[in-house]
Design an enzyme around this catalytic site. Sequence first.
Site, PDB file in Angstrom:
ATOM      1  N   GLY A 103       0.008   0.864  10.572  1.00 43.43           N
ATOM      2  CA  GLY A 103       1.436   1.076  10.333  1.00 43.43           C
ATOM      3  C   GLY A 103       2.184  -0.236  10.378  1.00 43.43           C
ATOM      4  O   GLY A 103       1.653  -1.240  10.861  1.00 43.43           O
ATOM      5  N   CYS A 130      -6.200  -0.555  13.522  1.00 43.10           N
ATOM      6  CA  CYS A 130      -5.161  -1.577  13.441  1.00 43.10           C
ATOM      7  C   CYS A 130      -3.964  -1.201  14.320  1.00 43.10           C
ATOM      8  O   CYS A 130      -4.092  -1.162  15.525  1.00 43.10           O
ATOM      9  CB  CYS A 130      -4.775  -1.799  11.980  1.00 43.10           C
ATOM     10  SG  CYS A 130      -4.036  -3.406  11.724  1.00 43.10           S
ATOM     11  N   TYR A 131      -2.814  -0.856  13.741  1.00 46.74           N
ATOM     12  CA  TYR A 131      -1.686  -0.440  14.584  1.00 46.74           C
ATOM     13  C   TYR A 131      -2.094   0.727  15.489  1.00 46.74           C
ATOM     14  O   TYR A 131      -1.678   0.787  16.657  1.00 46.74           O
ATOM     15  CB  TYR A 131      -0.482  -0.061  13.702  1.00 46.74           C
ATOM     16  CG  TYR A 131       0.693   0.476  14.476  1.00 46.74           C
ATOM     17  CD1 TYR A 131       1.513  -0.385  15.195  1.00 46.74           C
ATOM     18  CD2 TYR A 131       0.978   1.844  14.509  1.00 46.74           C
ATOM     19  CE1 TYR A 131       2.587   0.105  15.925  1.00 46.74           C
ATOM     20  CE2 TYR A 131       2.047   2.346  15.237  1.00 46.74           C
ATOM     21  CZ  TYR A 131       2.853   1.473  15.933  1.00 46.74           C
ATOM     22  OH  TYR A 131       3.915   1.948  16.661  1.00 46.74           O
ATOM     23  N   HIS A 217      -9.802  -2.735   8.935  1.00 43.28           N
ATOM     24  CA  HIS A 217      -9.612  -1.492   8.164  1.00 43.28           C
ATOM     25  C   HIS A 217     -10.943  -0.991   7.586  1.00 43.28           C
ATOM     26  O   HIS A 217     -11.414  -1.522   6.594  1.00 43.28           O
ATOM     27  CB  HIS A 217      -8.618  -1.732   7.030  1.00 43.28           C
ATOM     28  CG  HIS A 217      -7.220  -1.883   7.523  1.00 43.28           C
ATOM     29  ND1 HIS A 217      -6.366  -0.819   7.667  1.00 43.28           N
ATOM     30  CD2 HIS A 217      -6.533  -2.970   7.953  1.00 43.28           C
ATOM     31  CE1 HIS A 217      -5.209  -1.234   8.147  1.00 43.28           C
ATOM     32  NE2 HIS A 217      -5.284  -2.536   8.331  1.00 43.28           N
ATOM     33  N   GLU A 219     -11.401   1.761   6.046  1.00 44.81           N
ATOM     34  CA  GLU A 219     -11.189   2.660   4.902  1.00 44.81           C
ATOM     35  C   GLU A 219     -11.134   1.934   3.568  1.00 44.81           C
ATOM     36  O   GLU A 219     -11.277   2.558   2.526  1.00 44.81           O
ATOM     37  CB  GLU A 219      -9.905   3.485   5.116  1.00 44.81           C
ATOM     38  CG  GLU A 219      -8.580   2.718   5.078  1.00 44.81           C
ATOM     39  CD  GLU A 219      -8.206   2.025   6.404  1.00 44.81           C
ATOM     40  OE1 GLU A 219      -9.095   1.799   7.240  1.00 44.81           O
ATOM     41  OE2 GLU A 219      -7.027   1.678   6.565  1.00 44.81           O
ATOM     42  N   GLY A 273      -5.714  19.641 -19.435  1.00 45.02           N
ATOM     43  CA  GLY A 273      -5.993  18.672 -18.373  1.00 45.02           C
ATOM     44  C   GLY A 273      -6.865  19.308 -17.298  1.00 45.02           C
ATOM     45  O   GLY A 273      -6.981  20.536 -17.214  1.00 45.02           O
ATOM     46  N   VAL A 274      -7.445  18.455 -16.462  1.00 39.93           N
ATOM     47  CA  VAL A 274      -8.426  18.963 -15.505  1.00 39.93           C
ATOM     48  C   VAL A 274      -7.788  19.852 -14.430  1.00 39.93           C
ATOM     49  O   VAL A 274      -8.354  20.874 -14.052  1.00 39.93           O
ATOM     50  CB  VAL A 274      -9.270  17.799 -14.910  1.00 39.93           C
ATOM     51  CG1 VAL A 274      -8.431  16.768 -14.247  1.00 39.93           C
ATOM     52  CG2 VAL A 274     -10.296  18.314 -13.928  1.00 39.93           C
ATOM     53  N   ASP A 275      -6.597  19.508 -13.961  1.00 40.92           N
ATOM     54  CA  ASP A 275      -6.016  20.279 -12.853  1.00 40.92           C
ATOM     55  C   ASP A 275      -5.742  21.727 -13.253  1.00 40.92           C
ATOM     56  O   ASP A 275      -6.123  22.659 -12.552  1.00 40.92           O
ATOM     57  CB  ASP A 275      -4.718  19.632 -12.355  1.00 40.92           C
ATOM     58  CG  ASP A 275      -4.938  18.203 -11.890  1.00 40.92           C
ATOM     59  OD1 ASP A 275      -6.097  17.862 -11.616  1.00 40.92           O
ATOM     60  OD2 ASP A 275      -3.972  17.434 -11.819  1.00 40.92           O
ATOM     61  N   SER A 276      -5.084  21.906 -14.388  1.00 39.98           N
ATOM     62  CA  SER A 276      -4.756  23.283 -14.780  1.00 39.98           C
ATOM     63  C   SER A 276      -6.028  24.041 -15.135  1.00 39.98           C
ATOM     64  O   SER A 276      -6.129  25.252 -14.909  1.00 39.98           O
ATOM     65  CB  SER A 276      -3.761  23.310 -15.937  1.00 39.98           C
ATOM     66  OG  SER A 276      -4.350  22.860 -17.131  1.00 39.98           O
ATOM     67  N   ALA A 277      -7.023  23.341 -15.659  1.00 42.84           N
ATOM     68  CA  ALA A 277      -8.283  23.997 -16.010  1.00 42.84           C
ATOM     69  C   ALA A 277      -8.985  24.499 -14.753  1.00 42.84           C
ATOM     70  O   ALA A 277      -9.498  25.622 -14.713  1.00 42.84           O
ATOM     71  CB  ALA A 277      -9.183  23.021 -16.757  1.00 42.84           C
ATOM     72  N   LYS A 417      -7.829  14.188  -6.248  1.00 45.40           N
ATOM     73  CA  LYS A 417      -8.251  14.316  -7.642  1.00 45.40           C
ATOM     74  C   LYS A 417      -9.779  14.341  -7.772  1.00 45.40           C
ATOM     75  O   LYS A 417     -10.330  15.139  -8.529  1.00 45.40           O
ATOM     76  CB  LYS A 417      -7.681  13.135  -8.444  1.00 45.40           C
ATOM     77  CG  LYS A 417      -7.896  13.237  -9.930  1.00 45.40           C
ATOM     78  CD  LYS A 417      -6.855  14.120 -10.541  1.00 45.40           C
ATOM     79  CE  LYS A 417      -6.950  14.163 -12.045  1.00 45.40           C
ATOM     80  NZ  LYS A 417      -5.847  14.945 -12.604  1.00 45.40           N
TER      81      LYS A 417
END
Length: 561
Positions: A103, A130-131, A217, A219, A273-277, A417
């Site tokens: 942070g 870290c923080y 970090h 990540e 698109g992939v999301d709606s599919a 995603k």
Amino acid sequence: MDEDRVKTTTEGDRRVATTGDIEVSTYLEIAKEMGGAQSAAAAEAEGTGERETIVVIDFGSQYSLLITRRIRECQVYAELVDHDTPWEKIESLNPKGFILSGGPASAYEPGAPLALTYIYQSGLPVLGICYGMQVLAKQLGGQVTSGIKREYGQALLHISEVDSPLFAGIDNPAQVWMSHADRIESMPPGFRSIAYTENSPIAVMGNDSGVFGLQFHPEVVHTPQGKTMLRNFAYRVCGCRGDWTMGNFINESVERIRQQVGDGKIINALSGGVDSAVVASLIHRAVGDQLTCIFVNNGLLRREEVERTFNVFRLNLGMQINFVDATDRFLKRLKGVTEPERKRKAIGQEFIKVFEEEAKKLGKVDFLAQGTLYPDVIESASSGSSVSAKIKTHHNVGGLPKKMVLKLIEPLRYLFKDEVRLLGVELGLPEEMVWRQPFPGPGLAIRIIGEVTREKLEILRSADFIVMNEIKKARLYRPLWQTFAVLTDVRSVGVMGDHRTYGYLVGVRAVTSEDAMTADWARMPYDVLARISNRIVNEVPEVNRVVYDITSKPPSTIEWE
Ligand code: XMP
């Protein structure tokens, strides 16, 4: 303190930039109008059952969401929560451990955000990053000061306690990525330094109760074995089983959707698109023909896109699709419109009209399904105070159907995603659909500079088809974030045979990107570029010149409009 945190974005609407797909932007707007807040609360209340969770406490680092994602990549569910989230909410997540994020604050400053005491009282493992490490050092009785020297970038981590569960399978020394100014002066009672770097004698500290602090970090990709350390924390320290798989997710979601929907009727707008599919196939798996998909052809799609989407859903998956060819309406609406934002607005408004008309034909409908993703949820929860310049509207909605009161179903609202893509594969969607590059809601309209006409759309479709075809042949489709052609308003002189030509200039854009917030132009092999250029000028008679866009974002944007 995370030194590199402040990377201000000039993106107007990050939700779309993050995902790049039409449906998120569109339906978030619809959802807002239809009472999305209620639905969000309802979804929160759904809970996650007995699934194990690593809770990531957010202190405002730009990497908080990335920590969450990394843990999930290890098949352990992680959720990001604000640092002052009450215990009741945490308890419902079935927590197995906590990670305190980095942070921008300094732990020794008055008013710095701290971890709530239930974290330490729970007896569960804690990993401060870290923080987050400085917070736990301070709260458990250690001392944090401003470092004499700022440490930023690569460092070598020397592990002194090699049998610590955190370091199983980790090289010694290991490369890590630092970004901090403050440091631990003295550790809390019961803690010991278990790894150090040249500048940080306490780069990692730990005690015997599974509480650890990392100064670096884990990540970020610049800490190559960081994900293994996070995995070690989840499995070896917290004792997680690894129950976060898309197969389990499907079973849980199907059950939940059935309960939520009962015998109600659902509509969903397919965009290709992939999301709606993925939303459509998941809901279809749960409640079959109670779902009707509406697919609006706005006349601004790529070549063969309409047919392909239709075939997959109606023919392969046997789903109920109401197909509307609204090309004429959209083109009429776009007549004379040249300004990009006005194009977006016109397309958005027309879309809503068509969608509403189609929905009405279905009689009583109870639910609207939409492909909201986790970053959108986080963003809408935390972006209230952020002020950034509006670059593009990035959504397709102007006037909204206020009368349509529908409840929302957002089965992807806790997914990233990449998880949505994995889910798509698990649901049996074709690879081609699952790995589709993002395509903007306003479609080819924002890739035609100036007025959109039928003739220009056909020229662009032909050029774009060649770009896609060559990119796929060169196996570059998946590694590239987006690839497309742009039809400019410019004409230039050329020569073909013995004749003078005066044709259109086509731009080719290919970018690499992680999330569309920033992007770099792709260093494409010359022979691929040559084939694209050659084929366009030979196969598209109206075009006699092709240029390749070599600008990154920023200062450009990915789309030309
Ligand atoms: P830019 O051009 O801003 O685009 O760098 C970032 C990402 O967003 C997509 N994009 C849009 N998506 N409606 C959408 O649904 C829009 O109006 C829109 N404009 C840009 C773009 O394709 C890229 O993935």
